[in-house]
Scaffold this motif. Sequence first.
Motif, PDB file in Angstrom:
ATOM      1  N   ILE A 540       0.857  -1.195   0.000  1.00  0.00           N
ATOM      2  CA  ILE A 540       0.000   0.000   0.000  1.00  0.00           C
ATOM      3  C   ILE A 540       0.889   1.238   0.000  1.00  0.00           C
ATOM      4  CG2 ILE A 540      -1.889   1.214   1.118  1.00  0.00           C
ATOM      5  CD1 ILE A 540      -2.588  -1.609   0.209  1.00  0.00           C
ATOM      6  N   PRO A 541       0.874   2.061  -1.044  1.00  0.00           N
ATOM      7  CA  PRO A 541       1.695   3.283  -1.045  1.00  0.00           C
ATOM      8  C   PRO A 541       1.316   4.204   0.110  1.00  0.00           C
ATOM      9  CG  PRO A 541       0.848   2.809  -3.253  1.00  0.00           C
ATOM     10  CD  PRO A 541       0.120   1.899  -2.303  1.00  0.00           C
ATOM     11  N   LEU A 542       2.301   4.794   0.714  1.00  0.00           N
ATOM     12  CA  LEU A 542       2.085   5.821   1.729  1.00  0.00           C
ATOM     13  C   LEU A 542       3.218   6.826   1.590  1.00  0.00           C
ATOM     14  CD1 LEU A 542       0.677   7.139   4.063  1.00  0.00           C
ATOM     15  CD2 LEU A 542       1.682   5.461   5.623  1.00  0.00           C
ATOM     16  N   ASN A 543       3.059   7.729   0.646  1.00  0.00           N
ATOM     17  CA  ASN A 543       4.078   8.729   0.366  1.00  0.00           C
ATOM     18  C   ASN A 543       3.829   9.935   1.258  1.00  0.00           C
ATOM     19  OD1 ASN A 543       5.774   7.729  -1.993  1.00  0.00           O
ATOM     20  ND2 ASN A 543       3.694   7.315  -2.683  1.00  0.00           N
ATOM     21  N   ALA A 544       4.688  10.054   2.263  1.00  0.00           N
ATOM     22  CA  ALA A 544       4.479  11.078   3.272  1.00  0.00           C
ATOM     23  C   ALA A 544       5.811  11.703   3.664  1.00  0.00           C
ATOM     24  CB  ALA A 544       3.798  10.476   4.502  1.00  0.00           C
ATOM     25  N   ILE A 545       5.717  12.875   4.294  1.00  0.00           N
ATOM     26  CA  ILE A 545       6.873  13.525   4.917  1.00  0.00           C
ATOM     27  C   ILE A 545       6.566  13.643   6.402  1.00  0.00           C
ATOM     28  CG2 ILE A 545       8.299  15.600   5.020  1.00  0.00           C
ATOM     29  CD1 ILE A 545       7.689  16.059   2.077  1.00  0.00           C
ATOM     30  N   THR A 566       0.073  10.882  -0.448  1.00  0.00           N
ATOM     31  CA  THR A 566      -0.194   9.689  -1.252  1.00  0.00           C
ATOM     32  C   THR A 566      -1.160   9.967  -2.391  1.00  0.00           C
ATOM     33  OG1 THR A 566       0.094   8.382   0.763  1.00  0.00           O
ATOM     34  CG2 THR A 566      -0.872   7.267  -1.137  1.00  0.00           C
ATOM     35  N   ALA A 567      -2.209  10.745  -2.132  1.00  0.00           N
ATOM     36  CA  ALA A 567      -3.220  10.994  -3.156  1.00  0.00           C
ATOM     37  C   ALA A 567      -2.675  11.785  -4.340  1.00  0.00           C
ATOM     38  CB  ALA A 567      -4.406  11.741  -2.536  1.00  0.00           C
ATOM     39  N   GLU A 568      -1.496  12.377  -4.195  1.00  0.00           N
ATOM     40  CA  GLU A 568      -0.893  13.114  -5.296  1.00  0.00           C
ATOM     41  C   GLU A 568      -0.383  12.199  -6.406  1.00  0.00           C
ATOM     42  OE1 GLU A 568       0.389  17.057  -5.023  1.00  0.00           O
ATOM     43  OE2 GLU A 568      -1.701  16.485  -4.691  1.00  0.00           O
ATOM     44  N   PHE A 569      -0.288  10.887  -6.122  1.00  0.00           N
ATOM     45  CA  PHE A 569       0.320   9.961  -7.076  1.00  0.00           C
ATOM     46  C   PHE A 569      -0.569   8.740  -7.291  1.00  0.00           C
ATOM     47  CE2 PHE A 569       3.491  12.312  -4.676  1.00  0.00           C
ATOM     48  CZ  PHE A 569       4.130  12.987  -5.718  1.00  0.00           C
ATOM     49  N   PRO A 570      -1.716   8.935  -7.972  1.00  0.00           N
ATOM     50  CA  PRO A 570      -2.652   7.816  -8.190  1.00  0.00           C
ATOM     51  C   PRO A 570      -2.080   6.732  -9.082  1.00  0.00           C
ATOM     52  CG  PRO A 570      -3.291   9.730  -9.497  1.00  0.00           C
ATOM     53  CD  PRO A 570      -2.207  10.188  -8.574  1.00  0.00           C
ATOM     54  N   GLU A 571      -0.989   7.037  -9.800  1.00  0.00           N
ATOM     55  CA  GLU A 571      -0.385   6.020 -10.659  1.00  0.00           C
ATOM     56  C   GLU A 571       0.275   4.910  -9.856  1.00  0.00           C
ATOM     57  OE1 GLU A 571       2.691   9.433 -10.421  1.00  0.00           O
ATOM     58  OE2 GLU A 571       0.519   9.135 -10.346  1.00  0.00           O
ATOM     59  N   PHE A 643      -1.078  20.998   2.590  1.00  0.00           N
ATOM     60  CA  PHE A 643       0.086  21.172   1.722  1.00  0.00           C
ATOM     61  C   PHE A 643      -0.370  21.724   0.383  1.00  0.00           C
ATOM     62  CE2 PHE A 643      -1.493  16.849   1.259  1.00  0.00           C
ATOM     63  CZ  PHE A 643      -1.633  16.729  -0.121  1.00  0.00           C
ATOM     64  N   HIS A 644       0.591  22.182  -0.388  1.00  0.00           N
ATOM     65  CA  HIS A 644       0.298  22.732  -1.713  1.00  0.00           C
ATOM     66  C   HIS A 644       1.486  22.467  -2.617  1.00  0.00           C
ATOM     67  CE1 HIS A 644      -1.393  25.447  -4.742  1.00  0.00           C
ATOM     68  NE2 HIS A 644      -0.179  25.972  -4.859  1.00  0.00           N
ATOM     69  N   ARG A 645       1.225  21.854  -3.778  1.00  0.00           N
ATOM     70  CA  ARG A 645       2.308  21.592  -4.727  1.00  0.00           C
ATOM     71  C   ARG A 645       2.610  22.868  -5.505  1.00  0.00           C
ATOM     72  NH1 ARG A 645       1.881  17.058  -9.401  1.00  0.00           N
ATOM     73  NH2 ARG A 645       1.739  15.647  -7.603  1.00  0.00           N
ATOM     74  N   VAL A 646       3.869  23.286  -5.456  1.00  0.00           N
ATOM     75  CA  VAL A 646       4.298  24.520  -6.101  1.00  0.00           C
ATOM     76  C   VAL A 646       4.948  24.251  -7.455  1.00  0.00           C
ATOM     77  CG1 VAL A 646       5.899  26.466  -5.885  1.00  0.00           C
ATOM     78  CG2 VAL A 646       4.528  25.761  -3.931  1.00  0.00           C
ATOM     79  N   ALA A 647       5.622  23.107  -7.598  1.00  0.00           N
ATOM     80  CA  ALA A 647       6.316  22.835  -8.854  1.00  0.00           C
ATOM     81  C   ALA A 647       6.628  21.356  -8.973  1.00  0.00           C
ATOM     82  CB  ALA A 647       7.614  23.646  -8.963  1.00  0.00           C
ATOM     83  N   VAL A 648       6.794  20.917 -10.224  1.00  0.00           N
ATOM     84  CA  VAL A 648       7.311  19.585 -10.547  1.00  0.00           C
ATOM     85  C   VAL A 648       8.557  19.799 -11.394  1.00  0.00           C
ATOM     86  CG1 VAL A 648       6.884  17.365 -11.653  1.00  0.00           C
ATOM     87  CG2 VAL A 648       5.010  18.579 -10.503  1.00  0.00           C
ATOM     88  N   VAL A 649       9.665  19.193 -10.988  1.00  0.00           N
ATOM     89  CA  VAL A 649      10.955  19.400 -11.639  1.00  0.00           C
ATOM     90  C   VAL A 649      11.435  18.071 -12.214  1.00  0.00           C
ATOM     91  CG1 VAL A 649      13.346  20.101 -11.318  1.00  0.00           C
ATOM     92  CG2 VAL A 649      11.521  21.267 -10.049  1.00  0.00           C
TER      93      VAL A 649
END
Length: 914
Positions: A540-545, A566-571, A643-649
Amino acid sequence: MSLRTPRFGAALVATATVGALVFALPTAAHAADAPNVKITEWMYNPVNSSGEFIEITNLGSAPQSLAGWSFDDDGPVPGTVPLDSLGTLAAGESAIITESPDAVFRAEWGLGASVKILAGNTVNLGRSDQINIFSGTDPVANLADRLVYNDQGAGAVKGPRTQGVSGIPSSEAALGANNASLWQLSVVGDVESSRASTTGDIGSPGTSRFSAGGGTDPGTDPGTDPGTDPGTDPGADIDPNWASIRINEVSSDNGNTPVGDAIELVNTGATAVSIAGWLQIDSGSAASAATFSATLADGSATTVVPANGFVYFSSTKGLGSGGDGVKLYLPDGANGAAGTLVDAVEYTAGEAGADEGNNFGAGAIARCPDGSGEFVSVAAKSFGSPNASACETPLDNPADDPIPTLPCQPEAPDPAGALPVGAVTPGSWPGSAEVAIADTQCAWTTVTGPEGRDISGLVFDPSNPNVLYSVKNKSWVYRLVKHDGLWVPDTADGWAAGKQIFFPGAPDTASNQPDSEGLTIGPDGALYVTTERNNAANSIPLNAILRFDITGSGDRLVATDQWDLTAEFPELHAGNRTEANLGFEGVTFVPDGYLTANGFVDQSTGAAYRPLDYPLHGTGLYFAALENDGKLYAYVLNSDHSFHRVAVVDTGMGHVMDVQYDADAKRIWALCDNSCGVTSTVLKVDATGAIVPEVAYSRPASLPLNNLEGFAIAPSSSCAGGTKEVVWSDDGIYGAGPGSATEGHALYSGRISCELHLGEQGVPKPAAWDRKKVYTTGNQVSYGGKVFEALWYTLGETPGANATGAWAELAVAADGSTLWTPSRIFVAGDQVSYQGRTFRALWWTRNQAPGGVGGPWSEVVAPTTPGGIPAGSAATVYTGGEKVVYNGRSYQAQWYVVGTAPTAAAYGPWKLIG
């Protein structure tokens, strides 16, 4: 366990749409001359190959000239990308539109000269986009085909994410339907004969299964009417609920328990499903699949799997105990042959039954739980009934745990790979080619990780180059110090054996196990650690800080804060252990001052990043490194855990395992392990305000080509002889292999030049002031390291020489707020920062410093808590009704007042309210 359930099995079941797979599309009588060119495959973002592609196929019965035809994405405008150069497509012929060079694309996919390719396309596809094929100039009448897709969308636009794996129609119904939900990801060996490119992406460009049969038109020959001849309509009898059938148990034992080489199917749905005519094969090709005869638990024959029930049968091909596979197909290929893959599983020696070379007691492999879980080896067979009892005591394959030669257990690296086409070509390492072992052998064993592997992230303490922090995947962090040239655990404050870390809540060692991958030190001195899952639920993905306060002396750390991304990466799908292991690998804190000084653009607004817009975020952004796509995701982490995503690099490397902000070089470093040749890419803010790769470096020659997942650069305060230390960590402690001097070691120390001689970065400042040049209103110049704007016509006047002259100094604080300068004109409502305080202009003003009473400025005092009452200020103008806190009491203004301290006087301007 080394049981492997191919990702394609689950993906097909999840995404395939019911419908027959046919090889020649029926058309209306006399329609042979009507254009019938359709989209038959697409890949929007290759992971390793040189370019995306779109495949179109002539599904008609006659040749089709593409003169006047064109392609566009979400414009959509006819004529954007002319297709004339593709010439004429024969009946059944496919052609490719790609951004790759012609020769490169052919070489990567093994295509001969006969395949038509339109190379060098610059109208590229996005993750959410359109593919439009036009047969003429009318955007409506000449729209030959359209596919609108968005893998994060819903309904008809929600399709597969074609990143490194192409999208193909799940059935005939998908062709020309403009319904992305009818498309699925290709897999090697599927009905499209998909294959891996030379660089590792998957697809079948150049041919389509729908072109087979030469484009014959069954609609013009009543003798081949598929509606009257079930033998030519392979999809006619396919049960619409077929996707609820899964392979549930497999045994390679020959004995009749209940049958030799037994296979069990389970129906996970609430409706009975017909499996009449379905086919099965072992590890062979789909062309050799054969039908089978299933039975119920009582041994009676059946062609139906009951709702939530089981059936079993003997494999149509013998199953090898030394390793084999099982694949289940629908009979929707030509003439009832194997077509759509329903499910598949592979196993190694002894995992599905007794094997002479590896007999550890397994009687079968079984899904735990039924129908949805992963396959594990079990001792007891349960064909025709649930696996629950057998699953209570799963078996470990001893081949997965060979006898170690060391107290710890090194892990061989994954196969090495190369950088994707288009990545920055790496130069030589800018320092010494030599690296040295930097830890003691087998130093990292813990109670949750006795193998001693998985040292993943590293970071130097920015205030002390003699302290290094590291993180272990199995929920541990270490503070390291130098001793006799090696990095060893600090013995102070409970750090001697590392500290076990936990998600917020109770320190439960059974269920609370962060799969910690990377770490950074925040401006508050706390450790910020990335996770990609909970080790207690590792599929189960759990992408957290997570934030950890490290000031205590205990040997356990419970996260004080968590930002669940986690919800930022549904792939990265739940239930897929492979995808769950492709999440956040690293994190670094990047201060606002660096970003604003270089004009970094906030991608969420399209304008220059203003920290002031995010009042709860602190003093910088956190850049998290995602292994899956090699990109850095920049986030505002708010104190309320939003949180808020500001950029993808995009690092350009395809994968990324660690990320570090270099405060001395003012750059961001990204590391890719041996999947990219152990390459470090340095990123900068470019002239447009985007963060982009600037230069890349190969690994030092003596650094092992292993799964190096951690990377840290010492502060320049430690420079000696023009170089400083760099440390890498090998998460497999493999070194140069068994018996080598480096086996069992995780840390390697090298040297890098303190001065990298990198170029300029950031959005360019205005041109330097020229004494001989005429400037008019609005012209901007640079002078003395400052920026000025002309207020009116001027020639020869030095900027900044006269506070009331022609030039106004423009200055911005690190948080994006406007700084007060004497020469700048401010009007009513303008807000500025001055000496650490905030003021609002009451009327037009210039060269009047904020502060004091009676002037053009009113101080703006923010409350200390959201929704609270601000402290009173003698420099603030208050109007009736405004509230303040003064000397611990609350007051409300009765009327306009400034410069008068709040008191409880009966007839004064203030009223005591609390």
